[in-house]
Design an enzyme around this catalytic site. Sequence first.
Site, PDB file in Angstrom:
ATOM      1  N   ALA A  61       0.835  -1.194   0.000  1.00 54.54           N
ATOM      2  CA  ALA A  61       0.000   0.000   0.000  1.00 54.54           C
ATOM      3  C   ALA A  61       0.875   1.251   0.000  1.00 54.54           C
ATOM      4  O   ALA A  61       2.086   1.198   0.245  1.00 54.54           O
ATOM      5  CB  ALA A  61      -0.910   0.005   1.221  1.00 54.54           C
ATOM      6  N   GLY A 106      -0.171  -5.462   0.319  1.00 51.98           N
ATOM      7  CA  GLY A 106      -1.234  -5.499  -0.673  1.00 51.98           C
ATOM      8  C   GLY A 106      -0.811  -6.173  -1.958  1.00 51.98           C
ATOM      9  O   GLY A 106      -1.640  -6.750  -2.661  1.00 51.98           O
ATOM     10  N   GLU A 109      -1.290  -9.771  -1.303  1.00 53.91           N
ATOM     11  CA  GLU A 109      -2.734 -10.025  -1.260  1.00 53.91           C
ATOM     12  C   GLU A 109      -3.342 -10.028  -2.657  1.00 53.91           C
ATOM     13  O   GLU A 109      -4.266 -10.801  -2.935  1.00 53.91           O
ATOM     14  CB  GLU A 109      -3.409  -8.980  -0.370  1.00 53.91           C
ATOM     15  CG  GLU A 109      -3.082  -9.181   1.100  1.00 53.91           C
ATOM     16  CD  GLU A 109      -3.545  -8.031   1.976  1.00 53.91           C
ATOM     17  OE1 GLU A 109      -4.341  -8.258   2.893  1.00 53.91           O
ATOM     18  OE2 GLU A 109      -3.087  -6.882   1.727  1.00 53.91           O
ATOM     19  N   GLU A 129       2.571  -6.183   7.352  1.00 49.47           N
ATOM     20  CA  GLU A 129       1.728  -5.183   8.019  1.00 49.47           C
ATOM     21  C   GLU A 129       1.959  -5.135   9.523  1.00 49.47           C
ATOM     22  O   GLU A 129       1.827  -4.080  10.144  1.00 49.47           O
ATOM     23  CB  GLU A 129       0.242  -5.461   7.729  1.00 49.47           C
ATOM     24  CG  GLU A 129      -0.184  -5.186   6.295  1.00 49.47           C
ATOM     25  CD  GLU A 129       0.004  -6.362   5.361  1.00 49.47           C
ATOM     26  OE1 GLU A 129      -0.502  -6.298   4.223  1.00 49.47           O
ATOM     27  OE2 GLU A 129       0.663  -7.360   5.763  1.00 49.47           O
TER      28      GLU A 129
END
Length: 255
Positions: A61, A106, A109, A129
């Site tokens: 992110a 991300g 993911e 994270e």
Amino acid sequence: MTVTLEVAEGVGTLRLDRPPMNALDVATQDRLKELAEEATRRDDVRAVVIYGGERVFAAGADIKEMQEMDHTAMVLRARALQDSFTAVARIPKPVVAAITGYALGGGCELALCADYRIAAENAKLGQPEILLGLVPGAGGTQRLPRLIGPSQAKDLIFTGRQVKADEALALGLVDRVVPAAEVYEQAHAWAAKLAQGPAIALRAAKESVDTGLETDIDTGLAVERNWFAGLFATEDRARGMRSFVEEGPGKAKFL
């Protein structure tokens, strides 16, 4: 545009293009959702490659953007974040991630949303994270344990460590490791082969597997049964069986 969709010979390439690291900011997330839904609708897209370019898949992110968000802002944004990735996971066509360089947070993911993952020898994947005082928020706590098992997923999520391609392959986090220069070529070849297949049957197979993973076996079997019977109404089924009887297995052409 931070994400583009290029279509050739039945294969749609969802290309992340936000140098230098393809950080997934809000605009990129929204664009990803828009193009994933377009790939879902378009009949000329029969399989999809997710690609970040030769150097990096996506390093996560946009932390600077997230740092400016307070609790209220993230309450309003978190669903949209997940929805953008879910739109990729729900593309009812074969999807392969072509992973080069970093696929972190991300980025990892997003790779988890694909049906198959081909990684470069120099790729590194992880869910860091926890090192920010957070947990994965775009599906990592749900898709990762479903893919590699809860204990292995917890190890990656609890520690935030990065794994190299060989360990990712051993964990089942990726499905094939190839030289970096061959990642997109091999991913495109995987998609192109399936783009020649029976589109409705491939959709049925994907939905049956994905639904079965989310429910009890009796419900999963009912989904499979309904698709199996329903495919007998398709021209692809008629063509495939006719070709088998007349020419032998594996020679049917579905386009």
